[in-house]
Design a protein around this motif. Structure first.
Motif, PDB file in Angstrom:
ATOM      1  N   LEU A  35     -11.290  -6.915  -7.220  1.00  0.00           N
ATOM      2  CA  LEU A  35     -11.236  -5.494  -7.549  1.00  0.00           C
ATOM      3  C   LEU A  35     -12.285  -5.143  -8.597  1.00  0.00           C
ATOM      4  O   LEU A  35     -13.058  -4.204  -8.457  1.00  0.00           O
ATOM      5  N   VAL A  80     -10.501  -2.699 -14.526  1.00  0.00           N
ATOM      6  CA  VAL A  80     -10.749  -1.489 -13.760  1.00  0.00           C
ATOM      7  C   VAL A  80      -9.927  -0.328 -14.297  1.00  0.00           C
ATOM      8  O   VAL A  80     -10.439   0.776 -14.492  1.00  0.00           O
ATOM      9  N   LEU A 123      -9.917  -1.472  -0.735  1.00  0.00           N
ATOM     10  CA  LEU A 123      -8.570  -2.014  -0.954  1.00  0.00           C
ATOM     11  C   LEU A 123      -7.589  -1.516   0.095  1.00  0.00           C
ATOM     12  O   LEU A 123      -6.804  -2.285   0.652  1.00  0.00           O
ATOM     13  N   GLU A 124      -7.649  -0.224   0.367  1.00  0.00           N
ATOM     14  CA  GLU A 124      -6.628   0.383   1.214  1.00  0.00           C
ATOM     15  C   GLU A 124      -6.925   0.204   2.692  1.00  0.00           C
ATOM     16  O   GLU A 124      -6.020  -0.054   3.476  1.00  0.00           O
ATOM     17  N   TYR A 146      -7.564  -9.667   2.097  1.00  0.00           N
ATOM     18  CA  TYR A 146      -7.256 -10.502   0.944  1.00  0.00           C
ATOM     19  C   TYR A 146      -8.046  -9.921  -0.211  1.00  0.00           C
ATOM     20  O   TYR A 146      -9.257  -9.950  -0.211  1.00  0.00           O
ATOM     21  N   LEU A 173       0.815  -1.211   0.000  1.00  0.00           N
ATOM     22  CA  LEU A 173       0.000   0.000   0.000  1.00  0.00           C
ATOM     23  C   LEU A 173       0.848   1.259   0.000  1.00  0.00           C
ATOM     24  O   LEU A 173       0.451   2.277  -0.562  1.00  0.00           O
ATOM     25  N   LEU A 178     -11.267   1.815  -3.808  1.00  0.00           N
ATOM     26  CA  LEU A 178      -9.937   2.047  -3.249  1.00  0.00           C
ATOM     27  C   LEU A 178      -9.976   2.049  -1.729  1.00  0.00           C
ATOM     28  O   LEU A 178      -9.032   1.617  -1.074  1.00  0.00           O
TER      29      LEU A 178
END
Lengths: 747, 747
Positions: B279, A520, B267-268, B273, A276, B264
């Motif tokens: 995504l 994406v 994700l962040e 996992y 990240l 995001l």
């Protein structure tokens, strides 16, 4: 623990060319480095400053990468623009002006004929002083082909002589490098210089290729070269790959003016290890690059994006049907392109063809230029073509594509209703259809030649043409048959229902998606072009359909196909390994092979070890307690072993062939009067990865991927049984997919 | 291999509540399932259809999650809007209209006084038939507080009685669940229903909290419940977590109208996992959710985003200085908030305070309501406040914040130059300053109470107020001192140089960043609000400064701090483990402990094993060849062992206490007339993960994180030495960070 303080022997811990790095070791080394700096920082002010500057060096590096790659992209844009125009003529006001710029400064220009001004001279005007008639046409034709051939020749010669790595788009190789492979010089300064120059030449030569993919390579070269200024990144292969991931994002960011899309492209398509922290830094680099490019302002319009689009009409749910049709087209094109292009590249690799790259480039350039000149849509640069196809016809557009009947007769102020197509539109349709066929065929032969060549722009062009054709068709259908059931609920006569430019954009996304299998990042890049969430749904529908269709016809995207073609050791992170084999089926030695070559921890002499090294080619050896017990102690790399023994023989007093090598902590008890022993515990990896022989290969593959291993030892009930290397894993995957396992070439 | 075809014993392979899942096993099981379906699909058409529908079920699920969470978000928005207005009055046209809607339909309304219409009656008008004078004010004040208390009481009671898990923002728990923890009921239907209702009540009560965080919880509940409709996801904890990651994205997407930002964020911030397939699917779910919400149109303006902003003036490089100041403020606020809030929550946990949640909520509500009513900026809902602060003053704005002198005297058509502030602006500044103090203090006590409460909106409000204050200050400075060196190069008199609304936005981003430590997702969410790449640089500068400042004062974001407070077993993926310990320092048994409890592969009886089970509490046992050799064969889970033995005793003929249990492939040779043996190889994990005792803990931590292990066995030279569980790792990390290792509560 004292081993860490010993002076390292030079060379230990580095890698040979065309080898795979050990991510675990590299990351460990970086943590050691970091720990050391942090500990020291408490001791003195200077060390504290060093520690802070070390922490911020990553950000500084990103800033530099952004600035450098943004500047280079600007330079490439400006030069390519000028040289593309050079094929058609020259500015008498100053030869360094391109066509647009030349007429920009002219006083003799009207708004309708923006690109006709006396200062801009076509070659026929210069040579035979006229622009009219068949002869002038032939002169211009001839000069166009001549310049194209000259540019192409220069490009291919420079690549061939100075930097063979500068050819192609570079993305397959960068993917492989990011996954932990070493290709020396691939991201070096010569590659950067030659790729920058030849990219301009290749784009200007009018070949069916784009500069977007190569820009990623250029940005990665910048990243790699700038890494040399920072100890932290120069010496550590894992840290350097974090920087390269960010550089790839910066590359896409400048290619399309889409920083977020660039980051997602790097994440989705090229990167392997993407923590990240890298995400945030990539974003920074991408943004700096985009803004650097914008302040250079190569397109002369202060726009950040390559194709700026603004649509005014919303889309209707029914239009999803044509959008999905475009998606299917994109998927078919993608699958077709990958198959034929790979077949052609394989032919190039295996037959005589590959030995004449210059001739090949010249022939393809000649064919392209000769076929391209008569058709205005093939003559113009591909990015201009896409730009025109994306464009929504406004009131003042003079393009043929906007030549509708009654175009100045707007019913309501400013709004443009659907109109019957005029002569210009019909002729444009024909020309576009021919352009489509030419692009489809020629791109297959162009991609993979020994010049820098990107795929994004040609793919997008194919899709944009198909999309525009379908869009205009739909528009005319809606105009003439607005009473049909499918139209009458939402499209009354005289309303502006259908935007052909949107169809072009959707088609471009579909074709790009079919070829690269981006998802994406593709949608986000397109979203950044329009800036409106409105059109995400059509784009997404097309991108999804395209991916499904293309995946049904062949699992790999073009980059993965090229990686496989070249036999790079790339362990795909996206594909699940779906077979039911076990570690024992993959490990070496196989059932009937001789036993695994091992070293013992304290009973082999220098000579024994040297014999083992010379008789085998393995890149590492497990160390066991004794041959009888086969209990594993650690793993030692061939390269480290050779360097250490050589070093010891040179420097250490009395180490001779009969000296005992020991890997234990304390020297084994020795009889008196034996030669001095050689302790090599410091090069022994005391924490080798092991799996049991009954571990399913799917788990082994997962471990290799996620931890970035080079090799893994296999045990059965605590005894060492064999070894699995990354190459074994790749070969096994290839075998399971019914491919030739020997196609994996490197370590 | 035949073991896989045996009928599984019910219960084997499931998990207890408050336990950690084994990612490797779950993913393996899913691959087995997938393989089986693929193999069968070649046999019959029905199986083929099943296989295709199985492949598409993921997409269908995403669609359903998007639809459901979008609808629920719309419902929550509409109800909260109505109930917030209910505190002030009611519509006589129909009680179901909110204030705006009520006056929308009215004929008696002028443009200047959009929100004054006869149909809308304040409580004083209804009760004492007037809206003027002190008594009416007191009546309105009283009713406002009364309603607030009623809503808050309902909210806390419902949570307490029906679904205790519905309180808080839910994000810390969701992060923990996504990392592989089981909390039964946390994402269940009762939590969903109660959280939806109480969220509306809590927001309407006027407390300093937002609905954005809880919306993520609501969306995850939707995801979890919908998983039950699909076998693929119901039975597999790893697959279900993929779906939950996507649902979290959909939650943020509807909260802000920012689909890309939502993905995001997932994700962040929350996911553990997150494969690339997820995504793409998350993006789909986020988009469907956003468009569902838009078609419900709760804000009545067809806008997708929560705060739609459009700025007209570019920013100047010098302005980065105030933006960085805002970043520092945001970082300080974040650090302060986290410390004080955690201290207060710890007090609540450890003292009597925690036993009176209803009283606590009522007291805080009463204080908030009493202090909020007199100040119009605290009285309005927080999201309205933010919206007003972000707003760039236009010509027609009637807000006090836009009360500049000469506001209708525009020099150039339509453009608004910088102007001296009028009386309204000055009084607004005072009120905003008071609002700022109130929000800062009250939010600390509000977050963590037993009601649904999000942090995004209060944090953004704090930042937006600070930003607006600074922005107006800068604007006045530039107006009165435009000849200062810092201004004169870019800000001439009468020009529109400074946009206070932009400062508010930057401040909001900085404060949100300081509290949550989001980076990319924060900038992208803010980018999606404005839609212009222009303003990314200020946002990024502020977000970066804020994160650096906040990180310097305390490493954890608010969610991580709450995870630690609650002792959840969450293995942070972002932090590097920086200590130089080895696996042998962490493993159990410690140096002076009794030996590791192991089972032997073919010499223990049922009774022996039952004794081991009853005498220990370990959740699994290693199986070795023999106690003497300590060579590892595999690992067996306590739960599976208990269930299997019980099952065997019930069903299998003749299995008694003296029966030998064997884990080998073939039954050991037994003397005649012994009771039948019990084969348990099918519950034995034959590929347990092992590391050597000298493996650095940084690598062990990495393995645990990346592979999602529950435990790992430790060997030395091939002999089993000990075991490291996830809890041991977490305890060790806590210890190394000088925290109490016993704060890790669960397995």
């Amino acid at each position: 623990m004292m081993d860490f303080l010993e002076e390292p022997i030079p060379g230990v811990g580095t890698y040979d060319d065309f080898n795979t790095i050990d991510w675990v070791r590299e990351k460990s080394r970086d943590r050691d480095r970091h720990r050391e700096i942090t500990n020291k920082s408490k001791e003195s002010t200077w060390a504290l400053i060093h520690s802070v500057s070390d922490a911020f060096s990553g950000w500084l590096l990103m800033l530099l990468i952004g600035l450098l790659s943004g500047s280079l992209a600007g330079l490439i844009d400006i030069s390519a623009h000028w040289m593309t125009d050079l094929k058609e003529g020259i500015c008498t006001e100053g030869f360094w002006f391109n066509h647009e710029h030349c007429c920009w400064n002219s006083d003799h220009v009207t708004f309708e004929d923006r690109d006709k001004c006396p200062e801009w001279n076509s070659w026929s005007q210069l040579i035979i002083s006229t622009d009219e008639g068949a002869f002038a046409y032939i002169v211009n034709y001839f000069m166009y082909v001549l310049w194209a051939l000259l540019f192409a020749f220069l490009a291919v010669s420079l690549v061939k002589v100075f930097a063979p790595y500068a050819c192609g788009s570079g993305i397959p190789e960068i993917k492989t490098i990011l996954s932990g492979f070493i290709i020396r010089g691939y991201l070096g300064k010569w590659t950067l210089i030659i790729k920058t120059i030849t990219l301009v030449l290749a784009v200007s030569s009018g070949l069916s290729l784009g500069k977007e993919g190569p820009l990623v390579h250029v940005a990665c070269c910048c990243g790699n070269i700038l890494c040399h200024c920072f100890n932290k990144y120069r010496k550590n292969e894992a840290k350097r790959r974090e920087v390269l991931s960010a550089a790839a994002a910066a590359g896409v960011s400048v290619a399309f003016g889409a920083p977020i899309g660039g980051v997602l492209f790097s994440l989705e398509e090229v990167s392997y290890y993407f923590p990240l922290k890298t995400l945030w830094r990539s974003f920074f680099a991408a943004l700096v690059a985009a803004f650097t490019l914008r302040s250079i302002n190569p397109f002369g319009n202060s726009r950040l994006v390559l194709f700026y689009v603004e649509f005014h009409t919303p889309w209707h749910l029914f239009e999803l049907v044509p959008f999905i049709v475009l998606g299917i087209f994109g998927g078919l094109w993608g699958a077709l392109f990958i198959r034929t292009n790979i077949a052609w590249c394989r032919k190039r690799k295996t037959t005589q063809l590959g030995r004449y790259p210059v001739v090949e480039v010249l022939v393809v350039t000649a064919i392209t230029a000769i076929l391209a000149f008569p058709n205005e849509y093939t003559r113009m640069s591909t990015s201009e073509l896409i730009s025109e196809l994306f464009n929504d016809c406004g009131l003042l557009d003079s393009s043929k594509l906007c030549d509708y009947e009654n175009r100045f007769n707007t019913s309501k102020g400013g709004e443009l209703p659907d109109r019957p197509a005029g002569v210009g539109v019909y002729s444009a349709m024909w020309q576009l259809a021919l352009t489509l066929i030419l692009k489809i065929v020629i791109t297959i032969f162009t991609f993979g030649m020994k010049i820098p060549s990107g795929l994004f722009i040609p793919s997008m062009a194919v899709g944009a043409i198909a999309g525009r054709l379908l869009g205009v068709g739909m528009e005319q259908l809606a105009y003439y048959h607005h009473d049909w059931a499918i139209f009458n609920s939402w499209c009354s006569q005289g309303a502006d229902c259908i935007t052909p430019g949107l169809y072009a954009m959707v088609g471009a996304a579909a074709c790009l998606g079919g070829v690269t299998r981006m998802t994406v990042s593709l949608v986000v890049i397109m979203f950044e072009l329009t800036g409106g969430l409105e059109y995400i749904v059509p784009l997404m529908a097309a991108a999804m359909t395209s991916k499904w269709v293309a995946d049904a016809l062949g699992r790999e995207g073009i980059y993965d196909a090229h990686i496989r073609l070249n036999g790079y050791p790339f362990l795909e992170a996206k594909e699940e390994f779906a077979h039911k084999t076990l570690a024992m089926d993959v490990m070496k030695p196989r059932r009937n092979d001789p036993l695994l070559t091992v070293l013992t921890q304290d009973s082999m002499t220098v000579e024994d070890v040297e014999t083992v090294i010379s008789e085998t080619t393995y890149s590492g050896f497990p160390v066991v307690v004794s041959r009888e017990s086969q209990r594993l102690v650690g793993f030692v790399l061939r390269r480290d072993l050779i360097i250490s023994i050589e070093n010891a023989r040179k420097k250490q007093d009395g180490v001779v062939s009969t000296s005992i090598i020991y890997f234990t902590e304390h020297s084994p008890p020795m009889p008196p009067y034996t030669p001095p022993t050689l302790k090599l515990r410091n090069i022994l990896d005391l924490s080798p990865f092991t799996v049991t022989d009954l571990t399913p290969m799917e788990i082994v593959v997962d471990i290799f991927r996620k931890l970035g291993l080079r090799q893994c030892l296999v045990t059965h009930n605590g005894r060492l049984l064999g070894i699995i290397t990354k190459k074994d894993v790749l070969k096994h995957i290839a075998q399971m997919a019914n491919q030739d396992p020997d196609s994996i070439l490197f370590n």
